[in-house]
Motif scaffolding. Structure first.
Motif, PDB file in Angstrom:
ATOM      1  N   GLY A 173       0.871  -1.383  -0.026  1.00  0.00           N
ATOM      2  CA  GLY A 173       0.077   0.014   0.052  1.00  0.00           C
ATOM      3  C   GLY A 173       0.736   1.221   0.180  1.00  0.00           C
ATOM      4  N   LYS A 174       2.031   1.115   0.117  1.00  0.00           N
ATOM      5  CA  LYS A 174       2.926   2.220   0.079  1.00  0.00           C
ATOM      6  C   LYS A 174       3.513   2.721  -1.257  1.00  0.00           C
ATOM      7  N   VAL A 175       3.652   3.905  -1.479  1.00  0.00           N
ATOM      8  CA  VAL A 175       4.114   4.458  -2.523  1.00  0.00           C
ATOM      9  C   VAL A 175       5.658   5.119  -2.470  1.00  0.00           C
ATOM     10  N   ALA A 176       6.572   4.641  -3.354  1.00  0.00           N
ATOM     11  CA  ALA A 176       8.019   5.149  -2.961  1.00  0.00           C
ATOM     12  C   ALA A 176       8.329   5.876  -4.302  1.00  0.00           C
ATOM     13  N   VAL A 177       9.214   6.881  -4.240  1.00  0.00           N
ATOM     14  CA  VAL A 177       9.849   7.680  -5.081  1.00  0.00           C
ATOM     15  C   VAL A 177      11.438   7.216  -4.926  1.00  0.00           C
ATOM     16  N   VAL A 178      12.074   6.791  -6.049  1.00  0.00           N
ATOM     17  CA  VAL A 178      13.514   6.616  -5.997  1.00  0.00           C
ATOM     18  C   VAL A 178      14.118   7.372  -7.039  1.00  0.00           C
ATOM     19  N   THR A 179      15.112   8.235  -6.666  1.00  0.00           N
ATOM     20  CA  THR A 179      15.699   9.007  -7.705  1.00  0.00           C
ATOM     21  C   THR A 179      16.805   8.207  -8.296  1.00  0.00           C
ATOM     22  N   GLY A 180      17.228   8.341  -9.216  1.00  0.00           N
ATOM     23  CA  GLY A 180      18.395   7.613  -9.652  1.00  0.00           C
ATOM     24  C   GLY A 180      18.040   6.352  -9.827  1.00  0.00           C
ATOM     25  N   GLY A 181      16.908   5.772  -9.901  1.00  0.00           N
ATOM     26  CA  GLY A 181      16.523   4.470  -9.727  1.00  0.00           C
ATOM     27  C   GLY A 181      16.456   3.337 -11.009  1.00  0.00           C
ATOM     28  N   CYS A 182      16.954   3.932 -12.267  1.00  0.00           N
ATOM     29  CA  CYS A 182      17.217   3.227 -13.393  1.00  0.00           C
ATOM     30  C   CYS A 182      18.434   2.198 -13.286  1.00  0.00           C
ATOM     31  N   ASN A 183      19.428   2.526 -12.402  1.00  0.00           N
ATOM     32  CA  ASN A 183      20.731   1.756 -12.305  1.00  0.00           C
ATOM     33  C   ASN A 183      21.243   1.913 -10.870  1.00  0.00           C
ATOM     34  N   GLY A 184      22.515   1.002 -10.730  1.00  0.00           N
ATOM     35  CA  GLY A 184      22.989   1.151  -9.438  1.00  0.00           C
ATOM     36  C   GLY A 184      22.160   0.852  -8.054  1.00  0.00           C
ATOM     37  N   ILE A 185      22.484   1.730  -7.262  1.00  0.00           N
ATOM     38  CA  ILE A 185      21.904   1.718  -5.944  1.00  0.00           C
ATOM     39  C   ILE A 185      20.526   1.853  -5.864  1.00  0.00           C
ATOM     40  N   SER A 234       6.208  14.468  14.123  1.00  0.00           N
ATOM     41  CA  SER A 234       5.497  13.521  13.370  1.00  0.00           C
ATOM     42  C   SER A 234       5.994  12.186  13.174  1.00  0.00           C
ATOM     43  N   ASP A 235       5.104  11.358  12.333  1.00  0.00           N
ATOM     44  CA  ASP A 235       5.587  10.010  12.190  1.00  0.00           C
ATOM     45  C   ASP A 235       6.310  10.207  10.775  1.00  0.00           C
ATOM     46  N   ILE A 236       7.324  10.944  10.590  1.00  0.00           N
ATOM     47  CA  ILE A 236       8.057  10.962   9.488  1.00  0.00           C
ATOM     48  C   ILE A 236       9.610  10.847   9.849  1.00  0.00           C
ATOM     49  N   ALA A 237      10.116   9.862   9.287  1.00  0.00           N
ATOM     50  CA  ALA A 237      11.681   9.696   9.654  1.00  0.00           C
ATOM     51  C   ALA A 237      12.255  10.050   8.450  1.00  0.00           C
ATOM     52  N   VAL A 238      13.497  10.928   8.798  1.00  0.00           N
ATOM     53  CA  VAL A 238      14.546  11.372   7.584  1.00  0.00           C
ATOM     54  C   VAL A 238      15.967  10.735   8.236  1.00  0.00           C
ATOM     55  N   ASN A 239      16.494   9.957   7.578  1.00  0.00           N
ATOM     56  CA  ASN A 239      17.890   9.543   7.636  1.00  0.00           C
ATOM     57  C   ASN A 239      18.736   9.457   6.758  1.00  0.00           C
ATOM     58  N   CYS A 240      19.843   9.090   6.820  1.00  0.00           N
ATOM     59  CA  CYS A 240      20.784   8.967   5.649  1.00  0.00           C
ATOM     60  C   CYS A 240      21.699   7.761   5.699  1.00  0.00           C
ATOM     61  N   ILE A 241      22.236   7.356   4.547  1.00  0.00           N
ATOM     62  CA  ILE A 241      23.299   6.244   4.821  1.00  0.00           C
ATOM     63  C   ILE A 241      24.734   6.781   4.211  1.00  0.00           C
ATOM     64  N   THR A 242      25.702   6.329   4.744  1.00  0.00           N
ATOM     65  CA  THR A 242      26.948   6.765   4.343  1.00  0.00           C
ATOM     66  C   THR A 242      27.853   5.638   3.901  1.00  0.00           C
ATOM     67  N   PRO A 243      27.277   5.031   2.479  1.00  0.00           N
ATOM     68  CA  PRO A 243      28.283   4.049   2.080  1.00  0.00           C
ATOM     69  C   PRO A 243      29.534   4.114   1.593  1.00  0.00           C
ATOM     70  N   ALA A 244      30.483   3.383   1.671  1.00  0.00           N
ATOM     71  CA  ALA A 244      31.655   3.112   1.115  1.00  0.00           C
ATOM     72  C   ALA A 244      31.419   2.978  -0.380  1.00  0.00           C
ATOM     73  N   THR A 245      32.449   2.862  -1.191  1.00  0.00           N
ATOM     74  CA  THR A 245      32.219   2.803  -2.618  1.00  0.00           C
ATOM     75  C   THR A 245      31.715   1.399  -3.201  1.00  0.00           C
ATOM     76  N   ALA A 246      30.363   1.710  -3.898  1.00  0.00           N
ATOM     77  CA  ALA A 246      29.930   0.359  -4.678  1.00  0.00           C
ATOM     78  C   ALA A 246      30.418   0.149  -5.813  1.00  0.00           C
ATOM     79  N   GLN A 247      30.336  -0.773  -6.605  1.00  0.00           N
ATOM     80  CA  GLN A 247      30.743  -0.981  -7.886  1.00  0.00           C
ATOM     81  C   GLN A 247      29.390  -0.576  -9.066  1.00  0.00           C
ATOM     82  N   THR A 248      29.331   0.737  -9.139  1.00  0.00           N
ATOM     83  CA  THR A 248      28.248   0.918 -10.003  1.00  0.00           C
ATOM     84  C   THR A 248      28.895   1.953 -11.267  1.00  0.00           C
ATOM     85  N   ARG A 249      27.835   2.693 -11.994  1.00  0.00           N
ATOM     86  CA  ARG A 249      28.355   3.343 -13.044  1.00  0.00           C
ATOM     87  C   ARG A 249      29.115   4.609 -12.630  1.00  0.00           C
TER      88      ARG A 249
END
Length: 249
Positions: free
Chosen positions: A8-20, A177-192
């Protein structure tokens, strides 16, 4: 593999055609969400995206660095799916590798505009609806470079440090509110994105990781799924490392 119920949830993923972004979008659809991908180039998405059912996914050509383009994508997403419950800001560029003294000013500005302004534009667009419904999950993709600073990558490092600060600010603004805003700090991933930097820089980045390998996009998606789920009901304004032991704080 842990599973989270995003039915039932709707998500937006930017840069979602490739990689992460593609790995995240794929996992979200598998978990029951419908996903809108906002990407600059939607002409050649990864096979994992083209394999998804049409009713579960929409692709919108979007320049996140342009607020008007983001606003149009938001309207199109609402027309298609009704609302946005989850935002994953994954779109980004690396920029050239050069010292601060030699860094091209136009390239510096472009990196900030895509990585930082793009994240701001997307958050600005989705937050009003989340506030009205008193529910939302935002996950910003920063980088370990934003915490430690990589030599010859000042623009990228600075933009990701700013994304971390933006995450903390917005998380505090919405904490009641019931809105969570967080971020990830990954090391390098093998992407384009590695196509934008030199082989020497890639070797340097791999050498900084105690696990002696790059993080996979699937490993990143695993963490993002929990951050984007209703189970993440308390943590906000936080930074989650996927550094393979590299992070020092």
């Amino acid at each position: 593999m842990n599973r989270y119920d995003l039915s039932g949830k709707v998500a937006v993923v930017t840069g979602g055609c490739n990689g992460i972004g593609a790995a995240v979008a794929d996992r979200m659809v598998e978990s029951g969400a419908r996903v809108a991908i906002w990407d600059m180039d939607v002409s050649a998405p990864e096979a994992r995206i083209t394999a998804l059912k049409a009713e579960d996914i929409r692709l919108f050509a979007t320049d996140v660095s342009d607020l008007d383009s983001v606003s149009k994508a938001m309207s199109a997403t609402e027309d298609a799916f009704g609302q946005v419950d989850i935002l994953v800001n994954s779109a980004g560029i690396a920029g050239p590798t050069a010292t601060v003294v030699d860094y091209p000013a136009d390239a510096w500005r472009q990196v900030q505009t895509v990585n930082l302004d793009g994240t701001f534009h997307c958050c600005k667009s989705v937050v009003p609806g989340m506030v009205a419904r008193d529910y939302g999950r935002i996950v910003n993709v920063a980088s370990i470079a934003g915490k430690e600073g990589n030599p010859n990558a000042s623009a990228y490092s600075a933009s990701k440090a700013a994304v971390i600060a933006l995450t903390k600010s917005l998380g505090k603004e919405l904490a009641k509110s019931d809105i969570a805003v967080n971020c990830i700090t990954p090391a390098t991933a093998q992407t384009r994105i590695l196509e934008q930097v030199s082989a020497e820089f890639i070797d340097y980045m791999r050498g900084k990781i105690p696990r002696e390998r790059f993080v996979t996009v699937e490993e990143i998606a695993n963490m993002v799924l929990w951050m984007a789920s209703a189970e993440n009901s308390f943590t906000t304004g936080a930074v989650f490392d996927l550094s393979g032991g590299r992070a020092t704080y």
